[in-house]
Design an enzyme around this catalytic site. Sequence first.
Site, mmCIF file in Angstrom:
data_model
loop_
_atom_site.group_PDB
_atom_site.id
_atom_site.type_symbol
_atom_site.label_atom_id
_atom_site.label_comp_id
_atom_site.label_asym_id
_atom_site.label_seq_id
_atom_site.Cartn_x
_atom_site.Cartn_y
_atom_site.Cartn_z
ATOM 1 N N ASP A 83 0.822 -1.200 0.000
ATOM 2 C CA ASP A 83 0.000 0.000 0.000
ATOM 3 C C ASP A 83 0.861 1.256 0.000
ATOM 4 O OD1 ASP A 83 0.725 -0.779 2.691
ATOM 5 O OD2 ASP A 83 -0.630 0.781 3.427
ATOM 6 N N GLU A 148 -0.036 -1.069 5.833
ATOM 7 C CA GLU A 148 1.011 -0.567 6.727
ATOM 8 C C GLU A 148 0.889 0.930 6.977
ATOM 9 O OE1 GLU A 148 5.115 1.095 7.649
ATOM 10 O OE2 GLU A 148 3.704 1.550 6.025
ATOM 11 N N HIS A 419 6.525 10.176 1.161
ATOM 12 C CA HIS A 419 5.269 10.754 1.665
ATOM 13 C C HIS A 419 5.101 12.196 1.186
ATOM 14 C CE1 HIS A 419 4.150 7.841 5.162
ATOM 15 N NE2 HIS A 419 4.710 7.208 4.149
#
Length: 445
Positions: A83, A148, A419
């Site tokens: 993911d 996760e 991210h």
Amino acid sequence: MNPADPSPALLKLQRLVRIPTVSDRDPALVDDAAFAALHTALAEEYPLLHTQLERTALAGHSLLYRWRGASSERPVVLMAHMDVVPVDADATWTHAAFDGVIADGFLWGRGTLDDKNCVAGICAAVEELLGEGFVPAQDVWLSFGADEEVFGTGAVAAVEHLTSLGVRPWMVLDEGGAVAHDSFPGVAAPIAVIGVAEKGATSFELRVDGRGGHASQPAAKGPTWRLARAVMRLEKKPFPARMPAPTLELFRRMAPHAPAALRPLMANSSKLAPLLARALVLAGAEPAAMVRTTAAVTQLSGSPAINVIASTAKAGVNVRIMPGDSVASATAHLRDAIDDEHVHLDLLESAEPTPVSAFEDEPAFALLERTVAEVFPDAVPSPYVLMGATDSRHFAAVCERVYRFAPFRMSKAQRESIHSYDERIGLEAFDEGVRWYGQLLRNLD
């Protein structure tokens, strides 16, 4: 093959990156079709793995594979997650996050560093070895989580499944550290940082309630004022800095590669720990996070309209707890720093820091060091404390040797893209990582 051309293994990763497997805390918001497409892609791209290994689906979209070795003693678990985090629609990506563009020597896209590179790297290495008829010295399990990024249950289910089979891993390896370039000012050598522990990921909500009302009649010290003051107080009172044992060892190992003026300080880090900790706090966000528990205000909410005074103001605070601290001590620190009875501090989710896996005179850690030396001879392998959180934390209950290392070269700019926007992996760096996983599996004997 021209080094600038993508390898077949890289093209397989490209396919995985183009599938938007975004996880969400609300299962109803998860695109099940995307995960199904990823499972199909894995089966098609790595056919030997899927015909010769035993596959078990767990907890929705998570997967667990068993590669039977010459012995079932000392089983090894290799982990990664399928993911990815959502993409900020306003972020300025050079190439769209799920287009998987290959340009300028990189594969660009969400998941290229976190963490489909590890999924594809492990699978490519296993596929190649299966094609050679290789049998690992001991059982190897592949644990690929699907939630996760949202602290889900995939890894928990994997641990429960292995426990039900009586499997107690000898070693677990997950994502985490990397072959980090530009990791410390003045240190030219890349540092292959292997996480031997990780901080505890804990989240709080600050909440201030009030009367609210019309914006034309603001009262003093309303909810937004109190919340803003609380946030500023947190900024002004950070957690104290200190040097855990893995960080001391990291600086001892970096010392020979540091500028001459810093070598004595780093070589004698255990004796000069307080001074070194203070220096790291001043060196920037990444070094500072290595030596203390951190608190980051990540979400703010207030009035639903610009002409309405908020009746409730909230702030989300993400805390990463250093080994040696605890959820209780972090909570006490926040309360003391805010020092306002009108600000409610609610614990949303918590995780204590993990135990520290051995790195001195430990065969499992030596195995990782040896493999780093064989594939990345210019890198300095070292233990460190991982600042993020991984699925491997769940394995600490059943394994004493849990390590965190993604065998890929990453610049500081690349690490900052995780991210964020412009996440990308070097074409050659990915192929090096595949070789590292393959060499690790060969070295198990």
